[in-house]
Write a protein that holds these residues in place. Structure first.
Motif, PDB file in Angstrom:
ATOM      1  N   CYS A 288       0.814  -1.217   0.000  1.00 17.68           N
ATOM      2  CA  CYS A 288       0.000   0.000   0.000  1.00 17.68           C
ATOM      3  C   CYS A 288       0.847   1.266   0.000  1.00 17.68           C
ATOM      4  O   CYS A 288       2.025   1.257   0.344  1.00 17.68           O
TER       5      CYS A 288
ATOM      6  N   GLU B  73      -7.340   7.145  -0.918  1.00 18.25           N
ATOM      7  CA  GLU B  73      -7.483   6.824  -2.337  1.00 18.25           C
ATOM      8  C   GLU B  73      -7.244   5.336  -2.560  1.00 18.25           C
ATOM      9  O   GLU B  73      -6.823   4.624  -1.641  1.00 18.25           O
ATOM     10  N   LYS B  74      -7.476   4.900  -3.771  1.00 15.62           N
ATOM     11  CA  LYS B  74      -7.157   3.524  -4.141  1.00 15.62           C
ATOM     12  C   LYS B  74      -5.656   3.314  -3.962  1.00 15.62           C
ATOM     13  O   LYS B  74      -4.852   4.156  -4.335  1.00 15.62           O
ATOM     14  N   GLY B  75      -5.275   2.216  -3.330  1.00 16.80           N
ATOM     15  CA  GLY B  75      -3.872   1.975  -3.008  1.00 16.80           C
ATOM     16  C   GLY B  75      -3.547   2.266  -1.563  1.00 16.80           C
ATOM     17  O   GLY B  75      -2.468   1.915  -1.087  1.00 16.80           O
ATOM     18  N   ASP B  76      -4.483   2.907  -0.859  1.00  8.71           N
ATOM     19  CA  ASP B  76      -4.328   3.146   0.573  1.00  8.71           C
ATOM     20  C   ASP B  76      -5.049   2.043   1.353  1.00  8.71           C
ATOM     21  O   ASP B  76      -5.950   1.386   0.838  1.00  8.71           O
TER      22      ASP B  76
ATOM     23  N   LYS C  33     -14.572   3.584   1.864  1.00  3.96           N
ATOM     24  CA  LYS C  33     -15.002   2.583   0.874  1.00  3.96           C
ATOM     25  C   LYS C  33     -15.307   3.238  -0.462  1.00  3.96           C
ATOM     26  O   LYS C  33     -14.904   2.740  -1.529  1.00  3.96           O
TER      27      LYS C  33
ATOM     28  N   ASN D  96     -14.033   5.851  -1.630  1.00  6.22           N
ATOM     29  CA  ASN D  96     -12.784   6.344  -2.223  1.00  6.22           C
ATOM     30  C   ASN D  96     -11.871   5.223  -2.702  1.00  6.22           C
ATOM     31  O   ASN D  96     -10.783   5.494  -3.215  1.00  6.22           O
ATOM     32  N   GLY D  97     -12.257   3.977  -2.512  1.00  8.96           N
ATOM     33  CA  GLY D  97     -11.505   2.859  -3.067  1.00  8.96           C
ATOM     34  C   GLY D  97     -10.392   2.312  -2.202  1.00  8.96           C
ATOM     35  O   GLY D  97      -9.590   1.492  -2.661  1.00  8.96           O
ATOM     36  N   ALA D  98     -10.316   2.751  -0.922  1.00  9.10           N
ATOM     37  CA  ALA D  98      -9.274   2.216  -0.035  1.00  9.10           C
ATOM     38  C   ALA D  98      -9.607   0.772   0.344  1.00  9.10           C
ATOM     39  O   ALA D  98     -10.771   0.365   0.351  1.00  9.10           O
ATOM     40  N   CYS D  99      -8.582   0.000   0.667  1.00  8.25           N
ATOM     41  CA  CYS D  99      -8.784  -1.358   1.173  1.00  8.25           C
ATOM     42  C   CYS D  99      -9.150  -1.270   2.646  1.00  8.25           C
ATOM     43  O   CYS D  99      -8.443  -0.633   3.432  1.00  8.25           O
TER      44      CYS D  99
ATOM     45  N   ASN E 227     -13.188  -5.387   3.760  1.00 12.21           N
ATOM     46  CA  ASN E 227     -12.615  -6.274   2.740  1.00 12.21           C
ATOM     47  C   ASN E 227     -11.856  -7.422   3.381  1.00 12.21           C
ATOM     48  O   ASN E 227     -11.828  -8.538   2.852  1.00 12.21           O
TER      49      ASN E 227
END
Length: 287
Positions: free
Chosen positions: A135, A181-184, A206, A208-211, A228
């Motif tokens: 990440c 963001e995605k990737g966080d 969620k 914003n695409g974070a795990c 997730n």
């Protein structure tokens, strides 16, 4: 699968989130556990005033494909149950002397860790370690005692040069979740899994695409449903007098596992950071 599968702990932890019919089956099992391995599904249904189908649904809720595998797990759990009865959770009592307090708190903390080993899922730990390794940054979210666990996690992951921060109040949580963001990775720490501030921040993270990783009690909850990756803990059934001691110890153990998993997998890369941070602190201590 859990590292050590103990269905009795699962039933005890999930009681409050079961349907009325499932709860009737679960309570009968906990109160009559010695006789359960000798009962057919029809007999258990009769004794709990339910049906064969209800008992089978209960088994599946507990994570077993059928009644036979459920009974095998009950039998395997009986030995550890006897050990727990000999070494039970004990709450704070008025007038306890210090020797009793020392013994009871030590036992409760130890049992929280042992019980967590019964419900935490090894494959979920592996998934969490993988996403933490790759990440961009990590955000920890927790209120009260759970926030202290997040602060401990931040201190550990900072030592291996991971970009991370802990957020412990509602407003800062919302702000931090908005910037993810995605990737966080967002790690939400909540024993109940129903803390409003945690759920509000999770919803934003969620979108914003974070795990989303949850560290929470082994039971049905909105946090567990939305995550997730779910890292379950087991906590004692005691009153508010003991506060969040048992759950805090269990959560800290999960954080230690995650940190050690990441540090071990990336040891050749992070050992220089571990050495640097150790040396600078040691140098200050010698002054």
């Amino acid at each position: 699968m859990a590292i050590n599968d103990n269905v009795l702990i699962k039933i005890r932890q999930m009681k409050t989130s079961l349907t009325p019919v499932e709860k009737a089956v679960g309570e009968y099992i906990l109160e009559n556990v010695e006789e359960i391995p000798h009962l057919s599904i029809k007999n258990l249904a009769r004794l709990t005033k339910t049906s064969d189908a209800s008992v089978l649904r209960f088994c599946k809720t507990m994570g077993y494909p059928g009644y036979r595998s459920f009974i095998v797990s009950i039998s395997a759990s009986l030995g550890s149950m006897h050990e727990e009865d000999a070494n039970p959770y004990r709450d704070i009592q008025p007038g306890d002397d210090l020797s009793t307090i020392i013994l009871n708190i030590s036992r409760t903390n130890s049992q929280s860790i042992e019980d967590t080993l019964q419900v935490i899922n090894k494959s979920e730990i592996a998934r969490a370690v993988d996403v933490l390794r790759s990440c961009r940054r990590i955000a920890f979210f927790g209120i009260g005692a759970s926030g202290l666990v997040g602060t401990d996690a931040e201190q550990k992951f900072t030592r291996i040069n991971k970009m991370c921060h802990t957020y412990t109040d509602g407003h800062s949580m919302l702000t931090a979740a908005t910037l993810l963001e995605k990737g966080d990775v967002a790690i939400f720490i909540s024993n109940s899994g129903e803390t409003v501030e945690i759920l509000d921040a999770l919803e934003i993270a969620k979108k914003n695409g974070a795990c989303l990783i949850a560290i929470t009690k082994y039971t049905k909850s909105r946090l567990a449903d939305q995550a997730n990756i779910l890292l379950s803990i087991s906590t004692p059934e005691i009153t508010i007098r003991s506060g969040a001691m048992g759950s805090r110890i269990a959560m800290l153990t999960v954080v230690d596992i995650l940190f050690a998993g990441v540090a071990s997998a990336e040891y050749q890369h992070v050992k220089k950071y571990l050495a640097k941070t150790h040396n600078i602190v040691a140098g200050k201590q010698r002054r």
